[in-house]
Design an enzyme around this catalytic site. Structure first.
Site, PDB file in Angstrom:
ATOM      1  CG  HIS A 125      -5.816   1.948   5.457  1.00 18.23           C
ATOM      2  ND1 HIS A 125      -5.282   2.942   6.369  1.00 18.23           N
ATOM      3  CD2 HIS A 125      -4.755   0.985   5.222  1.00 18.23           C
ATOM      4  CE1 HIS A 125      -4.095   2.505   6.509  1.00 18.23           C
ATOM      5  NE2 HIS A 125      -3.716   1.354   6.167  1.00 18.23           N
ATOM      6  CG  ASN A 181      -1.718   1.060   1.478  1.00 16.05           C
ATOM      7  OD1 ASN A 181      -1.912   1.919   0.489  1.00 16.05           O
ATOM      8  ND2 ASN A 181      -2.477   1.578   2.581  1.00 16.05           N
ATOM      9  N   GLY A 184       2.748   2.339  10.811  1.00 18.59           N
ATOM     10  CA  GLY A 184       3.766   3.526  10.742  1.00 18.59           C
ATOM     11  C   GLY A 184       4.520   3.975  12.028  1.00 18.59           C
ATOM     12  CB  SER A 230       5.796  -1.953  11.826  1.00 18.81           C
ATOM     13  OG  SER A 230       5.246  -0.371  11.985  1.00 18.81           O
ATOM     14  CD  GLU A 256      -2.774   5.326   6.733  1.00 21.25           C
ATOM     15  OE1 GLU A 256      -2.862   5.376   5.628  1.00 21.25           O
ATOM     16  OE2 GLU A 256      -1.876   4.936   7.590  1.00 21.25           O
ATOM     17  CD  GLU A 263      -3.299  -2.287   7.658  1.00 23.76           C
ATOM     18  OE1 GLU A 263      -2.162  -2.594   7.008  1.00 23.76           O
ATOM     19  OE2 GLU A 263      -3.644  -1.166   7.623  1.00 23.76           O
ATOM     20  CE  LYS A 273      -0.181   3.063   4.772  1.00 24.02           C
ATOM     21  NZ  LYS A 273      -0.029   3.155   6.249  1.00 24.02           N
TER      22      LYS A 273
HETATM   23  P1  13P Z   1       3.213   0.470   7.712  1.00 27.16           P
HETATM   24  O1  13P Z   1       3.781  -0.856   7.106  1.00 27.16           O
HETATM   25  O2  13P Z   1       4.077   1.655   7.203  1.00 27.16           O
HETATM   26  O3  13P Z   1       3.224   0.457   9.176  1.00 27.16           O
HETATM   27  O4  13P Z   1       1.848   0.820   7.043  1.00 27.16           O
HETATM   28  C1  13P Z   1       0.950  -0.445   7.378  1.00 27.16           C
HETATM   29  C2  13P Z   1      -0.258  -0.188   6.422  1.00 27.16           C
HETATM   30  O5  13P Z   1      -1.043   0.692   7.018  1.00 27.16           O
HETATM   31  C3  13P Z   1      -0.773  -0.666   5.366  1.00 27.16           C
HETATM   32  O6  13P Z   1      -1.883  -0.579   4.694  1.00 27.16           O
END
Ligand code: 13P
Length: 249
Positions: A95, A9, A169, A209, A97, A163, A11
């Site tokens: 997601h 992803n 992150g 992560s 976010e 997740e 982003k």
């Molecule tokens: P990270 O791997 O940067 O922690 O992000 C995970 C994520 O949100 C994947 O959709």
């Protein structure tokens, strides 16, 4: 037998040129890898150019979001038909976010998931708890609520992603035991609701992560079927490290 899916992803990262550089690198490095499904989720603006590269490879393409109607007066939104039109196979739905910054609620996520399936996209539906919810002992309750909100959805046509928000992150990965416990809980819920065949076939990805140095131990868990990778999917070497790590258990 469930096949691992390693999904990147991206982003809100990568111009068209940078996206093509990354996917060209991945295509070269992954051309002999057939034991695992690989997918990338570039920003919308780069999808079509990336598709021109991925269509000749074993890398699948996905979008990071969709709208719950196919057309009309929805300024700024993206129809699932456009996503299919640019060659996507997958779409990420719900997601954290999107839930956090765009106030997406379970009802909206449900509608998006349904329409994605109707348009022959495979939705990757994300669930997970905040740090506060985990510390309050509410992890199972939160997950169960989110799975239950996905009502009237054919679970044989979706991928789930666990997740935990505190691991996204932050560099703080869930320990394999913590992740496995949540994944097993999700699979058991699916089994209770939809039966053992659906439960044993559904892929449940872990996200938060994931890095080349922790992927093996996570993928070694019986109920983890792949990874949804953010930061470490933005670089050829680290994403390839994760892909290769997932197949050399
Ligand atoms: P990270 O791997 O940067 O922690 O992000 C995970 C994520 O949100 C994947 O959709």
């Amino acid at each position: 037998m469930r096949r691992y899916l390693i999904a990147g992803n991206w982003k809100m990262n990568k111009t068209i040129q940078k996206a093509c550089e990354l996917v060209n690198g991945l295509a070269t490095e992954s051309k002999n890898i057939n034991d695992v499904d690989i997918a990338v989720f570039p920003p919308f603006t780069a999808l079509y150019e990336v598709y021109k590269i991925t269509k000749e490879t074993n890398i699948d393409l996905g979008a990071q979001n969709l709208w719950y109607e196919t057309k009309g007066a929805y300024t700024g939104e993206i129809s699932p038909e456009f996503i299919v039109d640019v060659g996507c196979k997958y779409v990420i739905v719900g997601h954290s976010e999107r839930r956090k910054y765009f106030q997406e609620k379970d009802e909206l996520i449900n509608r998006k998931t349904k329409l994605a399936i109707e348009k022959n996209l495979i939705p990757i539906v994300c669930v997970g708890e905040t740090l506060e919810q985990r510390e309050n002992g509410e992890t199972r309750k939160v997950i169960e609520y989110k799975i239950n909100e996905l009502e009237n959805i054919d679970f044989s046509k979706i991928v789930l992603a666990y997740e935990p928000l505190w691991a996204i992150g932050t560099g703080k990965t869930a320990t394999p035991e913590v992740a496995e416990e949540a994944h097993k809980f999700i699979r058991d819920l699916v089994q209770t609701k939809y039966g053992s065949e659906v439960a044993s076939n559904i892929r449940i990805l872990y996200g938060g992560s994931v890095k080349p140095d922790n992927v093996k131990i996570l993928m070694n868990q019986p109920d983890i079927d792949g990874a949804l990778v953010g930061g470490a999917s933005l670089d050829v070497n680290s994403f390839m490290g994760i892909i290769k790590g997932s197949i050399s258990l």
